[in-house]
Write an enzyme that holds these catalytic residues in place. Structure first.
Site, PDB file in Angstrom:
ATOM      1  N   CYS A 120     -22.556  -6.738  18.215  1.00 32.95           N
ATOM      2  CA  CYS A 120     -22.216  -5.282  18.851  1.00 32.95           C
ATOM      3  C   CYS A 120     -23.258  -4.698  19.720  1.00 32.95           C
ATOM      4  O   CYS A 120     -23.110  -3.559  20.219  1.00 32.95           O
ATOM      5  CB  CYS A 120     -21.589  -4.558  17.872  1.00 32.95           C
ATOM      6  SG  CYS A 120     -20.201  -5.288  17.188  1.00 32.95           S
ATOM      7  N   HIS A 261     -21.017   2.836  20.046  1.00 33.55           N
ATOM      8  CA  HIS A 261     -20.468   1.588  20.096  1.00 33.55           C
ATOM      9  C   HIS A 261     -18.882   1.867  19.403  1.00 33.55           C
ATOM     10  O   HIS A 261     -18.662   2.520  18.603  1.00 33.55           O
ATOM     11  CB  HIS A 261     -21.020   0.630  19.219  1.00 33.55           C
ATOM     12  CG  HIS A 261     -20.292  -0.672  18.694  1.00 33.55           C
ATOM     13  ND1 HIS A 261     -19.361  -1.373  19.600  1.00 33.55           N
ATOM     14  CD2 HIS A 261     -19.972  -1.173  17.495  1.00 33.55           C
ATOM     15  CE1 HIS A 261     -18.650  -2.349  18.955  1.00 33.55           C
ATOM     16  NE2 HIS A 261     -19.353  -2.201  17.577  1.00 33.55           N
ATOM     17  N   ASN A 291     -12.636  -2.671  19.440  1.00 35.19           N
ATOM     18  CA  ASN A 291     -13.939  -2.920  19.330  1.00 35.19           C
ATOM     19  C   ASN A 291     -13.983  -4.119  20.200  1.00 35.19           C
ATOM     20  O   ASN A 291     -13.548  -5.192  19.774  1.00 35.19           O
ATOM     21  CB  ASN A 291     -13.994  -2.919  18.070  1.00 35.19           C
ATOM     22  CG  ASN A 291     -15.652  -3.359  17.505  1.00 35.19           C
ATOM     23  OD1 ASN A 291     -16.246  -3.943  18.511  1.00 35.19           O
ATOM     24  ND2 ASN A 291     -15.968  -3.289  16.313  1.00 35.19           N
TER      25      ASN A 291
HETATM   26  N1  COA Z   1      -2.759  -3.845   7.606  1.00 37.12           N
HETATM   27  C1  COA Z   1      -1.842  -3.136   6.867  1.00 37.12           C
HETATM   28  N2  COA Z   1      -2.850  -3.286   5.523  1.00 37.12           N
HETATM   29  C2  COA Z   1      -4.010  -3.777   5.574  1.00 37.12           C
HETATM   30  C3  COA Z   1      -4.395  -4.273   6.690  1.00 37.12           C
HETATM   31  C4  COA Z   1      -3.737  -4.121   7.689  1.00 37.12           C
HETATM   32  N3  COA Z   1      -4.353  -4.971   8.691  1.00 37.12           N
HETATM   33  N4  COA Z   1      -5.858  -4.783   6.240  1.00 37.12           N
HETATM   34  C5  COA Z   1      -5.850  -4.547   4.886  1.00 37.12           C
HETATM   35  N5  COA Z   1      -4.828  -3.662   4.464  1.00 37.12           N
HETATM   36  C6  COA Z   1      -4.635  -3.166   3.310  1.00 37.12           C
HETATM   37  C7  COA Z   1      -5.563  -3.997   1.903  1.00 37.12           C
HETATM   38  O1  COA Z   1      -5.086  -5.016   1.550  1.00 37.12           O
HETATM   39  C8  COA Z   1      -5.638  -2.676   0.834  1.00 37.12           C
HETATM   40  O2  COA Z   1      -4.347  -2.639   0.187  1.00 37.12           O
HETATM   41  P1  COA Z   1      -4.627  -2.589  -1.204  1.00 37.12           P
HETATM   42  O3  COA Z   1      -4.916  -1.134  -1.198  1.00 37.12           O
HETATM   43  O4  COA Z   1      -3.182  -2.762  -1.668  1.00 37.12           O
HETATM   44  O5  COA Z   1      -5.449  -3.599  -1.968  1.00 37.12           O
HETATM   45  C9  COA Z   1      -5.472  -1.644   1.717  1.00 37.12           C
HETATM   46  O6  COA Z   1      -4.795  -1.849   3.194  1.00 37.12           O
HETATM   47  C10 COA Z   1      -6.929  -0.897   2.145  1.00 37.12           C
HETATM   48  O7  COA Z   1      -7.722  -2.057   2.607  1.00 37.12           O
HETATM   49  P2  COA Z   1      -9.146  -1.634   2.858  1.00 37.12           P
HETATM   50  O8  COA Z   1     -10.078  -2.973   3.194  1.00 37.12           O
HETATM   51  O9  COA Z   1      -9.834  -0.883   1.709  1.00 37.12           O
HETATM   52  O10 COA Z   1      -9.204  -0.590   4.023  1.00 37.12           O
HETATM   53  P3  COA Z   1     -10.235   0.255   4.888  1.00 37.12           P
HETATM   54  O11 COA Z   1     -10.063   1.566   4.705  1.00 37.12           O
HETATM   55  O12 COA Z   1     -11.584  -0.222   4.264  1.00 37.12           O
HETATM   56  O13 COA Z   1     -10.172  -0.240   6.536  1.00 37.12           O
HETATM   57  C11 COA Z   1     -11.317  -1.721   8.298  1.00 37.12           C
HETATM   58  C12 COA Z   1     -10.416  -1.527   6.953  1.00 37.12           C
HETATM   59  C13 COA Z   1     -11.321  -3.164   8.434  1.00 37.12           C
HETATM   60  C14 COA Z   1     -10.469  -0.822   9.157  1.00 37.12           C
HETATM   61  C15 COA Z   1     -12.409  -0.880   7.475  1.00 37.12           C
HETATM   62  O14 COA Z   1     -12.957  -1.383   6.636  1.00 37.12           O
HETATM   63  C16 COA Z   1     -13.509  -0.864   8.733  1.00 37.12           C
HETATM   64  O15 COA Z   1     -13.362  -0.216   9.815  1.00 37.12           O
HETATM   65  N6  COA Z   1     -14.707  -1.401   8.424  1.00 37.12           N
HETATM   66  C17 COA Z   1     -15.585  -1.306   9.469  1.00 37.12           C
HETATM   67  C18 COA Z   1     -15.695  -2.758  10.338  1.00 37.12           C
HETATM   68  C19 COA Z   1     -16.386  -2.675  11.736  1.00 37.12           C
HETATM   69  O16 COA Z   1     -16.665  -1.632  12.108  1.00 37.12           O
HETATM   70  N7  COA Z   1     -16.674  -3.713  12.122  1.00 37.12           N
HETATM   71  C20 COA Z   1     -17.192  -4.016  13.325  1.00 37.12           C
HETATM   72  C21 COA Z   1     -18.998  -3.843  13.440  1.00 37.12           C
HETATM   73  S1  COA Z   1     -19.329  -3.733  14.767  1.00 37.12           S
END
Ligand code: COA
Length: 334
Positions: A120, A261, A291
């Site tokens: 990224c 970003h 993204n």
């Molecule tokens: N839709 C619905 N539910 C989802 C899901 C989706 N797409 N993805 C995960 N879940 C669920 C999980 O299973 C979890 O359920 P549980 O509580 O029953 O176990 C719950 O939602 C929370 O998941 P979690 O992984 O803790 O969510 P989060 O708040 O961390 O959000 C991201 C997930 C990926 C959006 C977040 O971690 C993120 O943006 N991270 C940075 C990623 C990034 O920037 N990447 C690129 C780098 S350049």
């Protein structure tokens, strides 16, 4: 970390971008995986993203069209360039580079050309490098592109990854300028490879880290530990912007745009709030484009540039973080 010596100025002569026509909405994704619009919007700020028609579009076509738009804006031709750098981790082929094919398509032969792999951070790394090469006196006119066809490496059965990413390319033309006050005032680039397994694209099972061994692996597709990336990004983003503003004496009042970003709205908002930056100085388009990895900062820059939001009097900041793990910033005066 570099503090510019500035024997020459570096002018951004024009910008360009390209996104595919095809939209992938949250509603569309909810038909592919167990997710819904409310969850995606709350956790990421994304409503829709653009995706290539892979039979005719991809990183090469988007990079070519974005650079062509930037050349048109700069009133230059491909043959005016002496180097093309394409930041990407989704090149169709590892050889030749996307940059070499773009150069041939736009009449830039025999300009030097290479791809740069910084995930990224691809656009910010590339533009930082390009400006240093112009300042060194070795190159006069460089086409910089960040281009990413994330839809070619996203596993659409993995709901943690598929909701985030979209396809886009952004480009800028840099030229040598006699006024040494014009150009990059400050830049940083860094990495911490010990965090590589938070975000990786495995080609062979041997590369899969122990932490992922029991998970289903789709070779050639992006794997992400969202929580780890989030933890890293939320502090790194703020620190990198703070450092760039501090080192150049910029304040929330005196800075122009802070071009982040587009990773996740919560990461950007957290940095914006902690640094006391007003909403109108932190551009957001993740709601419409998701993204797009190396495509995102260049796309934002082009949209702001064309909207007349990059002002002569106010330096602007570009900042990114991503796989590697990597981070980068640049402060520019136009
Ligand atoms: N839709 C619905 N539910 C989802 C899901 C989706 N797409 N993805 C995960 N879940 C669920 C999980 O299973 C979890 O359920 P549980 O509580 O029953 O176990 C719950 O939602 C929370 O998941 P979690 O992984 O803790 O969510 P989060 O708040 O961390 O959000 C991201 C997930 C990926 C959006 C977040 O971690 C993120 O943006 N991270 C940075 C990623 C990034 O920037 N990447 C690129 C780098 S350049």
């Amino acid at each position: 970390m570099t503090q510019s010596v500035q024997p020459f100025g570096v002018r951004i002569r024009g910008t360009g971008s390209c996104v595919p026509e095809r939209r992938l909405t949250n509603e569309d994704l909810s038909k592919l995986v167990d997710t819904n619009d409310e969850w995606i919007v709350q956790r990421t700020g994304i409503h829709e993203r653009r995706v290539c028609d892979l039979s005719t579009e991809g990183t090469f076509t988007m990079a070519r069209d974005a650079l062509k738009n930037a050349l048109d804006a700069a009133e230059m031709k491909g043959s005016d360039l002496d180097l093309i750098i394409v930041g990407t981790v989704t090149a169709e082929m590892t050889c030749p580079s996307v940059a070499a094919r773009v150069g041939a398509a736009l009449g830039a032969v025999p300009a030097a050309a290479f791809d740069l792999s910084a995930a990224c951070c691809g656009f910010v790394y590339s533009i930082n490098l390009a400006q240093a090469l112009i300042q060194s006196g070795q190159f006069r006119s460089i086409g910089v592109v960040g281009a990413e066809c994330m839809s070619s490496i996203v596993d659409y059965s993995d709901r943690t990854v598929s909701i985030l990413f979209g396809d886009a390319a952004g480009a800028a033309i840099l030229t040598r300028d006699p006024d040494p006050r014009i150009g990059c005032m400050y830049s940083t680039m860094g990495s911490d490879g010990s965090g590589w397994s938070s975000l990786y694209i495995p080609r062979r099972l041997q590369e899969v880290p122990v932490s992922d061994i029991d998970n289903p692996i789709a070779l050639g597709h992006l794997r992400m530990n969202g929580k780890e990336v989030f933890r890293f990004a939320v502090t790194k983003f703020r620190d990198v912007i703070e450092d760039a503003m501090h080192k150049t004496g910029l304040t929330p009042e005196s800075v122009g745009q802070v071009i982040c970003h587009q990773s996740n709205i919560r990461i950007i908002e957290s940095a914006r709030e902690k640094l006391g930056l007003p909403h109108e100085k932190v551009y957001i388009n993740i709601d419409r484009f998701g993204n797009s990895s190396a495509g995102s900062v260049g796309l934002c820059l082009d949209q702001l540039w064309r909207a007349g939001k990059i002002e002569k009097e106010r330096p602007f900041v570009m900042v990114a973080f991503g796989g590697g793990l990597t981070w980068a910033s640049g402060v520019w005066r136009v």
